[in-house]
Every structure is written in C-alpha cells, then in structure tokens.
Design a protein around this motif. Structure first.
Motif, PDB file in Angstrom:
ATOM      1  N   VAL A  50      21.277-134.547   8.870  1.00  0.00           N
ATOM      2  CA  VAL A  50      20.131-133.822   8.327  1.00  0.00           C
ATOM      3  C   VAL A  50      20.282-132.319   8.566  1.00  0.00           C
ATOM      4  O   VAL A  50      19.777-131.496   7.789  1.00  0.00           O
ATOM      5  N   GLN A  51      20.973-131.940   9.620  1.00  0.00           N
ATOM      6  CA  GLN A  51      21.209-130.522   9.875  1.00  0.00           C
ATOM      7  C   GLN A  51      22.319-129.954   8.984  1.00  0.00           C
ATOM      8  O   GLN A  51      22.433-128.743   8.826  1.00  0.00           O
TER       9      GLN A  51
ATOM     10  N   ALA B 126      23.003-131.197   5.589  1.00  0.00           N
ATOM     11  CA  ALA B 126      22.830-131.426   4.157  1.00  0.00           C
ATOM     12  C   ALA B 126      22.006-130.351   3.449  1.00  0.00           C
ATOM     13  O   ALA B 126      21.109-129.741   4.031  1.00  0.00           O
ATOM     14  N   ASP B 127      22.323-130.155   2.161  1.00  0.00           N
ATOM     15  CA  ASP B 127      21.456-129.401   1.257  1.00  0.00           C
ATOM     16  C   ASP B 127      20.394-130.324   0.662  1.00  0.00           C
ATOM     17  O   ASP B 127      19.240-129.943   0.492  1.00  0.00           O
ATOM     18  N   VAL B 128      20.826-131.529   0.289  1.00  0.00           N
ATOM     19  CA  VAL B 128      19.940-132.510  -0.342  1.00  0.00           C
ATOM     20  C   VAL B 128      20.141-133.849   0.352  1.00  0.00           C
ATOM     21  O   VAL B 128      21.272-134.244   0.642  1.00  0.00           O
TER      22      VAL B 128
ATOM     23  N   TYR C  99      13.655-139.130   7.731  1.00  0.00           N
ATOM     24  CA  TYR C  99      14.190-137.903   7.133  1.00  0.00           C
ATOM     25  C   TYR C  99      13.071-136.947   6.734  1.00  0.00           C
ATOM     26  O   TYR C  99      13.247-135.713   6.790  1.00  0.00           O
TER      27      TYR C  99
ATOM     28  N   LYS D  79      13.123-133.179   8.226  1.00  0.00           N
ATOM     29  CA  LYS D  79      13.610-132.345   7.134  1.00  0.00           C
ATOM     30  C   LYS D  79      13.761-130.889   7.576  1.00  0.00           C
ATOM     31  O   LYS D  79      12.906-130.354   8.290  1.00  0.00           O
ATOM     32  N   GLN D  80      14.839-130.240   7.138  1.00  0.00           N
ATOM     33  CA  GLN D  80      15.135-128.858   7.513  1.00  0.00           C
ATOM     34  C   GLN D  80      14.557-127.878   6.486  1.00  0.00           C
ATOM     35  O   GLN D  80      14.369-128.221   5.313  1.00  0.00           O
TER      36      GLN D  80
ATOM     37  N   GLN E 126      15.630-127.494   2.625  1.00  0.00           N
ATOM     38  CA  GLN E 126      16.327-128.731   2.274  1.00  0.00           C
ATOM     39  C   GLN E 126      15.462-129.560   1.317  1.00  0.00           C
ATOM     40  O   GLN E 126      14.234-129.520   1.396  1.00  0.00           O
ATOM     41  N   GLN E 127      16.106-130.301   0.399  1.00  0.00           N
ATOM     42  CA  GLN E 127      15.368-131.142  -0.538  1.00  0.00           C
ATOM     43  C   GLN E 127      15.567-132.617  -0.183  1.00  0.00           C
ATOM     44  O   GLN E 127      16.673-133.040   0.182  1.00  0.00           O
TER      45      GLN E 127
ATOM     46  N   ARG F 247      17.608-128.658  -6.555  1.00  0.00           N
ATOM     47  CA  ARG F 247      18.140-127.594  -5.692  1.00  0.00           C
ATOM     48  C   ARG F 247      17.818-126.218  -6.264  1.00  0.00           C
ATOM     49  O   ARG F 247      17.555-125.272  -5.523  1.00  0.00           O
TER      50      ARG F 247
END
Length: 707
Positions: free
Chosen positions: A408-409, A411-413, A426, A430-431, A434-435, A689
């Motif tokens: 999770v740290q 990923a973009d999606v 998640y 969520k970051q 991030q989507q 995105r």
C-alpha cells in the motif's frame, strides 16, 4: 514459423539443433530481413558433434538469451520444452505442441505431469488442430486458456506455379513426397501403377525423399521397390522447392496411411501444399478430413483396394477429378502464410499491448480468490506501462499485514477483488494521492462488509451488471458516481470453435448447484422438446451437489436434488436424454457440441454461462431472473420453460439456428469480449489516476443493445 514471425514484425533468431550439412532449408531463411540463423555447433555454444540433446539445446539457448534476452521463445518438441520450463525462459515460452500422446490410452501420469509443467511455464501453447487443442484441455487442465491454434502453414516457393486446371491428359502421374515408413504405406504405394494398369488406367508413381525407415523386413524391400518398381520413378532427396515442383507436375498426390493413424490429431502439411498446388490428394477418411474436404470428397480411401477404386474413378471421370482438385484448393486457402501472419499478429498484440504513457503505473491487485480476475490480471501484467504486484490473501480474513503495508505504501492504484476484509483494510490504510478501486460481487452485497466501509475512501466500486449496480446503490445509499459498471469478460477467441455435428439438438447447462440454479426447470424444457423430437439432449457440465459440503449438509437442498434425480430416472422422456459431464476447465471444448445454453436460475448477478455459449456460437435461452434484461437482449429471454422450449424448437425447425447463433456471437463479442472488457479496465485505471473516468460504463453495452 520463422517466416510468419518475421512478417508479423518480430526480430527472429533461429537456433539450429544440428550441424548444417546442406543449405536446402537454412539458406533461404538467412536471406530474410530481420532473421538471424545461429548454429551453436559453429559458434562454440555446444560440445556436441551431432544433434543437440534436449538438455544441451536448453543450455545453449539459455546462454544466447543471457546475452540478449528474448521477449518470447517458440520451441517445438516436448523434451526440449520440458528442459526450458525449468530454466530462465519460464514464462516466455510459446510451446508448439506436436509430439504428445494421441489417445487417452497413451496418456500416462508422466505425460500428464510433463505437459502440466510445460503449460505452467508457457505463455502460449500453439496447437496444430482444434482436435489436438480440445484433447489436451481435457487431459491436462493446465493447458486450458493458454492453448491457441497455429495450423500448418503453406508457402509456395517463389516462381512455382500451381498445376494448370483440367483433368489428366494421358498417363496418370501419382506423386509422393516425404519419408518412407511402414505406417505411411509407402511400400504399398509402389504397387499402384501395376494394379491400375489391370483396371485400364495407365499410371506412374513419382516418389521424392531419401529417408527410409530402418525397420527389419521393410528397409530392403522399400529400397528395391524405389529402384526397380514397375512404373515407379524415384527422384531421391530434394530441397523443398524442388519437391513441390515435382508435386505440381503430377496429377494426384498420395497421403494414404495406415488405419492406426486415423486418430491422429495433426494435419499433414504436405496435404495442404498439394491442395495449394491444385493437385488433389488421396487420403484417409476421418472427421478432420471430412470437415476440411467435405463428406463426399471422392478420394477418401482406407485400404489398397479403396485407393485403386478412387484413382480408377477419377482417371475415367474428368468432372470428379476437377471436383477433388477444387476441394483441395479451397481447403488450402485457409492455411496460407498471409492467414498465419494475421493470426500471429493477433497473438502478439494480445501478449504485448501498446503503452498508454511513458513510465509505469504501479498497481496492486489484492484478494483471497482471483479466479474471476485471471485474464484481466494477465493483461495488466503484460502492459509495458504498468507494474503489477499481487497481495494474495490466504483466506477471506487472513493476510500478511507487513506485506500488505509494504504494497500500500508502494502503489499508485489498488484494485481489490471482492468487497470484503481486503477492501476494508486497504481503505483504512490508503495513502494520500492513492486511488482505490473495489470490485463488488453478489456474495459481498448481502454480507454486510460494504456498509462497514467509509465510501469516501473508495474511489470507484465496480459492479458487473446495471441491475446489481442499481441494487448496490439502493442497499448502501452511496453516491451514484461511485459505482461503475464493467461486465464480466468472455474470452471470445478461446470459445470460437467449430461446432460438432448435431449441435443444434443439444442443450447445455453449466453449473446446477445450489438449488436456485433450478435444474428442475431445465428438465421441464427438455421434456417439452422430447415430446416431439427425441434428438434433443441436455448436457450438464457441473459438480454434483454432494460435492459441495455446504450445500449437501442443508436438508432442503438434499430434498430438492433427491427429487430432481428421482425424476430423471423415472421419466421416459428424460432417462436417456440427460448426459452428465465432469466439471472442469475444458468448457470451450465441451461447448463445441452445444447448440443452446440454458439459464434457468432464480437469481444471478450476471451469469457467465450464456455469454460463453454465445461466444462458442450457441444460442442463449434464459428465464427472466431479476436483471437478466440488463445483461442480455430480451430476444433471448423467455417467460417460462414451455415458451423457451417452443422458441428452441422453432429456431431449429424453421432453419434459423445458423443465423441466430451468428447474431449471438457478434453480440457477445461487442459487449463482453475479453478485449472490450480489458480496455474498459485499462481506461478506468488510467482515467481514475488522471481524474477522468468517463469512459468505462458509458462504453460497455449489454449483449444486443445499448445499456
């Protein structure tokens, strides 16, 4: 294969198995653009003096690949593929399967194990014929979904003209090219000129080749017949172009073989080459050849007397000769190099999609069960503009928190398959920037998990049908712009296979458990049909209810199925009209026999089986479960079993089955074809995105009209 790949746009390296003794085959390939021919013997990549053994060839190929890695490696031969399956080329193999057992009796545990490992290591499995592909899928489930057709390719040498049209004038010139072996009936062929002369047909036999099978009792008589046989002209070995020129100068080619080869799952390239040259072929009658040339082809033969009868007939009947020649020309047209290049380009475009952006989008796919996401995951992994990592949860509520946190740290999606504990975790973690995309199935909608989520932390929720999207909004109260419809996919190319004879009278149902699948209503349809026509048969591909412990332990389910199976046994209309087939991954092969796919459920979120049937060229027949008309055209939906049976009977009796099934196939391709759904997911991921997700649900239609 080299010519096909080169014309399809690849830089091709051909690695030779054996030392070069003649340039007959190799020299023309060296002249092709974008083709490199490597000889490990000349380049010091092997210590072998003769043909490399599989482990030696695998080592040489690995060394070549290490210097300049290949994107794909086409390999022919089970032993070599087995060696490469355990090496660095794993995952990049395009294995061309030919030397596999040709019957169930020959398929022992070792063969299945070898082929399973090869299938697991291969990106694509290339099969010569539909018969071979279907046989493999049934025997080795790991081959299902990876097996594609790559039929023999007919390439006429430059400057070689086909035989001029018209019946033979004068002596009948018979031609055979290839190896001389007992099961190829080559010794028996040498008797044909003498036998035909006794029937009043003057003939001579031209034989091309220099490989004589060294079997006791065969080699010496074969050589003597070649050198001294009455009416036999032996040309010896020749390059392929010259051998084809000799064929083109003949009147009839011979490909008549021992009856033990009638079950072969391969198609002779020489048969097709003869057809392309306008030279009709004598060959064995089998289902594959009947489909290729027609059941009334005049040169089918199963014995020496059959061959003599057929040759006598066409020798004295010019119109039959022309019929045979035209059938062969027409059959060969589908196996041209141009056709092979078009087929190969399609496979390459699927495997190597074009990028949408520079750089890679980092995407995590998370879930406990990814069986409904497999093809989509393969496509995302294939994309050069995405880097995919998978967070595979061992169970619905079990995962490795450290691994998930790391992902999770990164990923973009994030895509969560199933709206369960994975989606809740998640969403909580969520970051910024991030989507998060979550696909919601019927199961979770009634589980309570979606209502536990903070929907503001979820960017998009994917539903597979408009009905379930509406139901989701009603049950959750979420904002409408959170929910997007992207349907289930159908691998339409895998299902697009030639139907078997009698399919128009065969009904199919896939999955009859639990009881809400309403197998009893499918039996109602069959009973109605068999009252007037006993040819109608219902084929059932499913696990049986007692194979699901969670179904069989419920008294009401057991009672339902006990009654259903009692009914099948006792009904005269049903007792010999229902066939139960094993559950398995070979659904595309199974559907070749099916003309109508039934959906009689009380409730479905999408029901993939009718769509798979449509892709196979079968007609869907549905009862009106809630939302059916948002997934399938109303034309295929019937109010009750009696009306469904009446529609099926009318479609067949009025001669509309062929037109209807083609319409169904076109509808499903446009709406739920794998490429259509893959594009919708890619649009969604890139769109979300960039903040522009207009695309996806707007472009997806249901099978037959705008959704």
């Amino acid at each position: 294969m080299v010519q096909t790949l080169a014309r399809a746009g690849c830089d091709v390296t051909l690695v030779l198995k054996a030392p070069i003794r003649t340039g007959r085959l190799v020299d023309p390939l060296r002249e092709l653009p974008n083709v490199t021919v490597l000889s490990p013997h000349e380049d010091g990549l092997t210590a072998s003096e003769g043909p490399m053994r599989p482990h030696e060839a695998a080592a040489a190929i690995a060394r070549i690949d290490a210097e300049r890695p290949f994107d794909l490696a086409v390999v022919r031969g089970r032993a070599l593929a087995g060696q490469l399956a355990a090496g660095p080329l794993k995952g990049r193999l395009w294995t061309y399967l030919t030397d596999v057992p040709q019957s169930a009796a020959e398929f022992d545990g070792k063969s299945k194990g070898d082929l399973r490992r090869i299938a697991d290591a291969s990106r694509v499995l290339l099969c010569q014929t539909e018969e071979l592909r279907c046989f493999l899928e049934a025997a080795v489930p790991a081959t299902a979904g990876k097996s594609v057709l790559f039929p023999p390719v007919v390439v006429l040498p430059d400057g070689l003209e086909p035989r001029a049209s018209g019946a033979p004038n004068g002596k009948l010139r018979l031609v055979y090219t290839g190896k001389f072996a007992p099961r190829w009936n080559t010794l028996e062929m040498t008797r044909l000129p003498r036998l035909l002369r006794a029937r009043g047909v003057e003939a001579e036999l031209h034989m091309v080749g220099d490989k004589i099978h060294q079997e006791a009792g065969f080699a010496a008589p074969m050589k003597e017949a070649l050198e001294k046989g009455d009416g036999v002209v032996w040309h010896g070995g020749h390059p392929r172009a010259e051998a084809m020129r000799i064929t083109a100068s003949g009147d009839v080619a011979l490909s008549w073989r021992d009856l033990t080869m009638d079950t072969s799952l391969e198609l002779s390239t020489k048969v097709l080459e003869s057809g392309a040259l306008g030279v009709p072929v004598v060959l064995n009658r089998n289902p594959m050849h009947e489909r290729l040339f027609g059941e009334d082809y005049p040169l089918f033969a199963s014995s020496e007397s059959d061959v003599v009868d057929a040759l006598t007939l066409i020798g004295k009947n010019p119109e039959l000769y022309e019929l045979a020649a035209e059938r062969c020309r027409r059959a060969a047209a589908d196996y041209s190099l141009d056709a092979a290049v078009r087929r190969m380009r399609g496979y390459l475009e699927t495997t190597f999609p074009k990028p949408r952006q520079d750089g890679k989008l980092k995407v995590v796919v998370a879930g406990h069960d990814l069986k409904f996401f497999t093809k989509l995951l393969d496509h995302l992994r294939d994309r050069p503009d995405m880097e995919i990592r998978v967070d595979k949860w061992p169970a619905l509520k079990t995962h490795d928190p450290e691994r998930s946190l790391e992902l999770v740290q990164w990923a973009d999606v994030v895509i969560c398959e199933w709206f369960g504990p994975n989606a809740l975790w998640y969403a909580r973690n969520k970051q910024p920037g991030q989507q998060l995309v979550v696909r919601l199935h019927r199961f979770e909608l009634y589980s309570g998990w979606p209502l536990k989520a903070d929907i503001d932390l979820v960017d998009k929720v994917i539903c597979v049908s408009p009905h379930y999207a509406s139901l989701t909004l009603q049950m959750t109260g979420w904002p409408a712009d959170k929910v997007v419809v992207i349907p289930n996919w159908v691998d339409d190319e895998q299902f697009d296979r030639v139907k078997l004879p009698g399919a128009q009278h065969h009904l199919g149902i896939i999955g009859i458990a639990p009881s809400r699948k309403r197998f009893d209503l499918a039996l109602d349809v069959l009973e109605e049909l068999r009252r007037d026509d006993p040819r109608y048969t219902l084929f059932v591909k499913s696990k049986l209810p007692w194979e699901y412990w969670w179904i069989w332990e419920r008294p009401e389910e057991r009672e339902h199925y006990e009654e259903v199976f009692r009914r099948v046994r006792r009904s005269k209309a049903l007792a010999d009209g229902v066939v139960f087939d094993a559950y398995g991954r070979d659904v595309p092969a199974w559907l070749r026999r099916i003309g109508f796919v039934l959906s009689t459920s009380d409730d479905e979120s999408f029901h993939l089986a009718p769509a798979e049937g449509m892709a196979s060229g079968a007609i869907p027949a549905l009862l009106p479960w809630p939302g059916a008309d948002t997934v399938y055209d109303e034309h295929w939906i019937h109010r009750n079993p009696r009306e469904m049976a009446a529609a099926i009977a009318a479609t067949v009796s009025e001669g509309r089955w062929e037109d209807e099934r083609q319409a169904a196939r076109e509808q499903v391709r446009a709406s739920y074809g794998l490429r259509v759904v893959e594009d919708a997911w890619v649009d969604l991921v890139f769109g979300i995105r960039s903040g522009n997700v207009e695309l996806s649900s707007a472009r997806v239609r249901h099978a037959g009209r705008e959704g």
